[in-house]
Design a protein around this motif. Sequence first.
Motif, PDB file in Angstrom:
ATOM      1  N   GLU A  10      85.717 123.574  36.629  1.00 51.71           N
ATOM      2  CA  GLU A  10      84.027 122.353  37.339  1.00 51.71           C
ATOM      3  C   GLU A  10      83.839 121.761  36.510  1.00 51.71           C
ATOM      4  O   GLU A  10      83.083 121.151  36.468  1.00 51.71           O
ATOM      5  CB  GLU A  10      83.196 123.116  38.130  1.00 51.71           C
ATOM      6  CG  GLU A  10      84.357 123.999  39.068  1.00 51.71           C
ATOM      7  CD  GLU A  10      84.767 123.451  40.096  1.00 51.71           C
ATOM      8  OE1 GLU A  10      84.209 122.140  40.103  1.00 51.71           O
ATOM      9  OE2 GLU A  10      85.843 123.673  40.878  1.00 51.71           O
ATOM     10  N   ALA A  11      84.240 121.927  35.114  1.00 51.68           N
ATOM     11  CA  ALA A  11      83.320 121.654  34.135  1.00 51.68           C
ATOM     12  C   ALA A  11      83.831 120.753  33.216  1.00 51.68           C
ATOM     13  O   ALA A  11      85.603 120.909  33.254  1.00 51.68           O
ATOM     14  CB  ALA A  11      82.037 122.540  32.802  1.00 51.68           C
ATOM     15  N   THR A  12      83.613 119.734  31.906  1.00 53.54           N
ATOM     16  CA  THR A  12      84.435 119.245  31.025  1.00 53.54           C
ATOM     17  C   THR A  12      84.469 119.919  29.764  1.00 53.54           C
ATOM     18  O   THR A  12      82.661 120.530  29.564  1.00 53.54           O
ATOM     19  CB  THR A  12      83.784 117.987  30.803  1.00 53.54           C
ATOM     20  OG1 THR A  12      82.420 117.936  30.482  1.00 53.54           O
ATOM     21  CG2 THR A  12      83.978 116.848  31.746  1.00 53.54           C
ATOM     22  N   GLY A  13      85.738 120.203  29.690  1.00 55.44           N
ATOM     23  CA  GLY A  13      85.736 121.150  27.379  1.00 55.44           C
ATOM     24  C   GLY A  13      87.024 120.432  26.934  1.00 55.44           C
ATOM     25  O   GLY A  13      86.733 119.144  27.295  1.00 55.44           O
ATOM     26  N   SER A  14      87.032 121.320  26.192  1.00 62.45           N
ATOM     27  CA  SER A  14      88.311 121.172  25.426  1.00 62.45           C
ATOM     28  C   SER A  14      89.741 120.318  26.066  1.00 62.45           C
ATOM     29  O   SER A  14      89.873 119.682  25.542  1.00 62.45           O
ATOM     30  CB  SER A  14      88.864 122.208  24.367  1.00 62.45           C
ATOM     31  OG  SER A  14      89.079 123.354  25.657  1.00 62.45           O
TER      32      SER A  14
ATOM     33  N   THR B 221      89.195 118.234  28.631  1.00 62.18           N
ATOM     34  CA  THR B 221      89.134 116.547  29.125  1.00 62.18           C
ATOM     35  C   THR B 221      88.435 116.069  27.482  1.00 62.18           C
ATOM     36  O   THR B 221      89.237 115.172  27.176  1.00 62.18           O
ATOM     37  CB  THR B 221      87.674 117.149  29.407  1.00 62.18           C
ATOM     38  OG1 THR B 221      87.459 117.659  30.794  1.00 62.18           O
ATOM     39  CG2 THR B 221      86.990 115.559  30.346  1.00 62.18           C
ATOM     40  N   ARG B 222      87.993 116.727  26.364  1.00 65.19           N
ATOM     41  CA  ARG B 222      87.926 115.882  25.020  1.00 65.19           C
ATOM     42  C   ARG B 222      89.584 115.344  24.737  1.00 65.19           C
ATOM     43  O   ARG B 222      89.097 114.434  24.130  1.00 65.19           O
ATOM     44  CB  ARG B 222      87.201 117.050  24.403  1.00 65.19           C
ATOM     45  CG  ARG B 222      85.434 117.523  24.244  1.00 65.19           C
ATOM     46  CD  ARG B 222      85.104 117.577  23.656  1.00 65.19           C
ATOM     47  NE  ARG B 222      85.457 119.287  23.041  1.00 65.19           N
ATOM     48  CZ  ARG B 222      85.354 120.259  23.354  1.00 65.19           C
ATOM     49  NH1 ARG B 222      84.166 120.435  24.364  1.00 65.19           N
ATOM     50  NH2 ARG B 222      85.433 121.320  22.780  1.00 65.19           N
ATOM     51  N   GLY B 223      90.023 117.027  24.568  1.00 66.60           N
ATOM     52  CA  GLY B 223      91.998 116.357  24.364  1.00 66.60           C
ATOM     53  C   GLY B 223      91.931 115.091  25.241  1.00 66.60           C
ATOM     54  O   GLY B 223      92.976 114.638  23.943  1.00 66.60           O
ATOM     55  N   ALA B 224      92.077 115.006  26.129  1.00 68.33           N
ATOM     56  CA  ALA B 224      93.273 114.008  26.992  1.00 68.33           C
ATOM     57  C   ALA B 224      91.572 113.034  26.541  1.00 68.33           C
ATOM     58  O   ALA B 224      92.378 111.641  26.497  1.00 68.33           O
ATOM     59  CB  ALA B 224      92.961 114.599  28.310  1.00 68.33           C
ATOM     60  N   ALA B 225      90.471 112.704  26.194  1.00 66.51           N
ATOM     61  CA  ALA B 225      89.826 112.000  27.011  1.00 66.51           C
ATOM     62  C   ALA B 225      90.144 111.065  24.911  1.00 66.51           C
ATOM     63  O   ALA B 225      91.070 109.525  25.627  1.00 66.51           O
ATOM     64  CB  ALA B 225      88.267 111.169  26.657  1.00 66.51           C
TER      65      ALA B 225
ATOM     66  N   LEU C 105      88.469 110.497  33.388  1.00 64.29           N
ATOM     67  CA  LEU C 105      88.093 112.135  34.165  1.00 64.29           C
ATOM     68  C   LEU C 105      88.888 111.112  35.532  1.00 64.29           C
ATOM     69  O   LEU C 105      89.311 112.196  35.916  1.00 64.29           O
ATOM     70  CB  LEU C 105      86.504 111.972  34.444  1.00 64.29           C
ATOM     71  CG  LEU C 105      85.981 112.658  33.340  1.00 64.29           C
ATOM     72  CD1 LEU C 105      84.549 112.255  33.873  1.00 64.29           C
ATOM     73  CD2 LEU C 105      86.304 113.792  33.327  1.00 64.29           C
ATOM     74  N   PRO C 106      88.978 110.056  35.621  1.00 68.20           N
ATOM     75  CA  PRO C 106      89.616 109.641  37.138  1.00 68.20           C
ATOM     76  C   PRO C 106      90.951 109.990  36.693  1.00 68.20           C
ATOM     77  O   PRO C 106      92.256 110.680  37.457  1.00 68.20           O
ATOM     78  CB  PRO C 106      89.446 108.063  37.286  1.00 68.20           C
ATOM     79  CG  PRO C 106      88.680 107.924  35.666  1.00 68.20           C
ATOM     80  CD  PRO C 106      88.207 108.923  35.395  1.00 68.20           C
TER      81      PRO C 106
END
Length: 244
Positions: A122-126, A128-132, A196-197
């Motif tokens: 449910e949270a942002t983590g590794s 999300t960081r890699g994808a961003a 995120l989207p």
Amino acid sequence: MSQKIKAPNSKAGSGFLWIIVAILAIAAVVVFLVVRNNTGGNQLAAEMPQEDVNFTVEREGNSVVLASQDLKADAPVVEIFEDFSCPHCAGLAEADHEDSLQALNEGKVKIKFNFLNFLDGEATGSSTRGAAVALAVAETGNAKAFWNAHTAFLTNQTEVARKWDYEEFGQALQAYDLDQSVIDSISKGEVQDAVLPVVKANADDLTEREGSVSSPLVYADGKRVELKKGSDNKVQSWVPDVVK
């Protein structure tokens, strides 16, 4: 009265030499610390891969698309759904690396990377960081930077994708010809909101196709590719089965 000159190996001379040695040693330590502090980011950059590529990169909807400008008319379109924290995705990236690079350079395949972050929960983590970071690099249009960064993030997953913060990603990406504004945006984590989207849309896409979200999943011209495993139980490259 004449003054007696002391021999170089006298106690006074030896003491003087030891003082000089100590001063030089201290100076060397100071120089080392200064250099280390000033080049810490460059050390990360120095360790990044530098493979040359003969294809372009662009964002297309929620995908990062790699394709040669001389793409063959019958080249398959391959979609890869991946999460930067997924060990199986790391295994696939290692297995198909050489094959996919060659096929891309020769215009024999078009690859669409679809990033996920479902392993963050449910949270942002590794994930999300890699994808961003990967998405931000892709949007610059620098194919060499994207390819090599993507390779480093996944093939060194335990030390990079799972551990690095945004500042470390920014430092490492100084290895490539990217605008400083992009590096700064990555270092400050300003790129996170934009992804995120994207990861949500990709998760929704997979849910519609498969009924659930998992990774890695590979599709060729819309059809699911069954990933094979070798005698060592490691995933094998999908390229020989898809690219002819």
